[in-house]
Design an enzyme around this catalytic site. Sequence first.
Site, PDB file in Angstrom:
ATOM      1  CD  GLU A 105      -2.677   5.331   6.994  1.00 18.04           C
ATOM      2  OE1 GLU A 105      -2.689   5.449   5.754  1.00 18.04           O
ATOM      3  OE2 GLU A 105      -1.707   4.879   7.638  1.00 18.04           O
TER       4      GLU A 105
ATOM      5  CG  ASN B  87      -1.676   1.254   1.441  1.00 14.99           C
ATOM      6  OD1 ASN B  87      -1.821   2.052   0.515  1.00 14.99           O
ATOM      7  ND2 ASN B  87      -2.205   1.437   2.643  1.00 14.99           N
ATOM      8  CD1 TRP B  88       3.601   1.210  -2.817  1.00 15.40           C
ATOM      9  CD2 TRP B  88       3.833   2.536  -4.606  1.00 15.40           C
ATOM     10  NE1 TRP B  88       4.517   0.618  -3.655  1.00 15.40           N
ATOM     11  CE2 TRP B  88       4.678   1.421  -4.768  1.00 15.40           C
ATOM     12  CE3 TRP B  88       3.803   3.500  -5.625  1.00 15.40           C
ATOM     13  CZ2 TRP B  88       5.501   1.248  -5.880  1.00 15.40           C
ATOM     14  CZ3 TRP B  88       4.616   3.320  -6.749  1.00 15.40           C
ATOM     15  CH2 TRP B  88       5.455   2.207  -6.866  1.00 15.40           C
ATOM     16  CE  LYS B  89       0.266   3.344   4.822  1.00 19.63           C
ATOM     17  NZ  LYS B  89       0.274   3.479   6.257  1.00 19.63           N
TER      18      LYS B  89
ATOM     19  CB  SER C 107       5.610  -2.143  11.928  1.00 16.22           C
ATOM     20  OG  SER C 107       5.188  -0.814  12.206  1.00 16.22           O
TER      21      SER C 107
ATOM     22  CG  HIS D 188      -5.686   1.618   5.400  1.00 16.55           C
ATOM     23  ND1 HIS D 188      -5.223   2.559   6.287  1.00 16.55           N
ATOM     24  CD2 HIS D 188      -4.652   0.769   5.168  1.00 16.55           C
ATOM     25  CE1 HIS D 188      -3.951   2.297   6.573  1.00 16.55           C
ATOM     26  NE2 HIS D 188      -3.579   1.218   5.901  1.00 16.55           N
TER      27      HIS D 188
ATOM     28  CD  GLU E  65      -3.237  -2.915   7.476  1.00 12.87           C
ATOM     29  OE1 GLU E  65      -2.100  -3.048   7.019  1.00 12.87           O
ATOM     30  OE2 GLU E  65      -3.968  -1.950   7.214  1.00 12.87           O
TER      31      GLU E  65
ATOM     32  N   GLY F 170       2.884  -1.234   4.232  1.00 14.66           N
ATOM     33  CA  GLY F 170       2.880   0.171   3.866  1.00 14.66           C
ATOM     34  C   GLY F 170       4.283   0.645   3.522  1.00 14.66           C
ATOM     35  N   GLY F 171       4.953   1.244   4.499  1.00 17.38           N
ATOM     36  CA  GLY F 171       6.250   1.875   4.272  1.00 17.38           C
ATOM     37  C   GLY F 171       7.264   1.002   3.547  1.00 17.38           C
TER      38      GLY F 171
ATOM     39  N   GLY G  29       2.824   1.893  10.748  1.00 21.18           N
ATOM     40  CA  GLY G  29       3.783   2.985  10.592  1.00 21.18           C
ATOM     41  C   GLY G  29       4.517   3.370  11.868  1.00 21.18           C
TER      42      GLY G  29
HETATM   43  C1  PEP Z   1      -0.594  -0.062   6.197  1.00 18.12           C
HETATM   44  O1  PEP Z   1      -0.733   1.148   6.063  1.00 18.12           O
HETATM   45  O2  PEP Z   1      -1.473  -0.819   5.785  1.00 18.12           O
HETATM   46  C2  PEP Z   1       0.614  -0.543   6.857  1.00 18.12           C
HETATM   47  C3  PEP Z   1       0.617  -1.782   7.248  1.00 18.12           C
HETATM   48  O3  PEP Z   1       1.634   0.354   7.012  1.00 18.12           O
HETATM   49  P1  PEP Z   1       3.107   0.034   7.582  1.00 18.12           P
HETATM   50  O4  PEP Z   1       3.563  -1.259   6.926  1.00 18.12           O
HETATM   51  O5  PEP Z   1       3.926   1.206   7.174  1.00 18.12           O
HETATM   52  O6  PEP Z   1       2.977  -0.143   9.043  1.00 18.12           O
END
Ligand code: PEP
Length: 243
Positions: free
Chosen positions: A91, A9-11, A203, A89, A159, A224-225, A165
């Site tokens: 966010e 997920n590049w957000k 993470s 999600h 999640e 994500g990241g 993050g």
């Molecule tokens: C996400 O936003 O779905 C996520 C898991 O982010 P991160 O891997 O950066 O924690």
Amino acid sequence: MPRKLAAGNWKMNGLRANLAELETLEARHGDAGVDILICPPATLISACEDTPFDIGGQDCHVSESGAHTGDISAEMLADAGASYVLTGHSERRADHGETDAMVATKTQAAYDAGLIAVICIGETLAEREGGTTLTVIDTQLNGSIPEAANAENTVIAYEPVWAIGTGKVPTLEQIGEVHAHIRDRLTNRFSDGSEMRILYGGSVKGSNAAEIFSVAHVDGALVGGASLKADDFSPIITALENS
Ligand code: PEP
């Protein structure tokens, strides 16, 4: 066994120049033994048409079309080349006040457009510390998943909000407890619930992926990241292939 899925997920990150990361990933994992999904910002979906990976949106509107400035429908995502979409999600739930009922309606819109929905659920830190994690998960599962869900059109992503993050990751026991609980609920509700994929997200990195993938009922990851750079995402994909 459900087919494994590594989802990125590049957000709100990514310009056309960043598509070079997908070329690097393709050179390393073009014939991966697991499914690979990239959810770039919507502006890049059609530019991903040559990638061998599945492409997804990060959200969709509940309606097919209409006067909703700035929104994108599931049909538009499909038309641009997406085959998946994230719904619910944390966010989106936090920034846009999305409720379980809205997530279910968006997910149904995704099905109607022929997309696979990755429905995201997870508890906050206060809920975890208050001992209500499994109750929260039940409420989200009951409220966010439409009756038309099945193992082909739906993926669940667990999640924990406090792990996204932050660099904080639940213990393997905590992940195992929630994933087993989700599997139980899916199996009770859907005839093919044992085949519905359950991803862990929060993470995930190359350094912790293998141990997370060793946990029962973890069928992959939503990342994500660490999905932004091929050098970071590649070891996660490799760990999933080896799990
Ligand atoms: C996400 O936003 O779905 C996520 C898991 O982010 P991160 O891997 O950066 O924690």
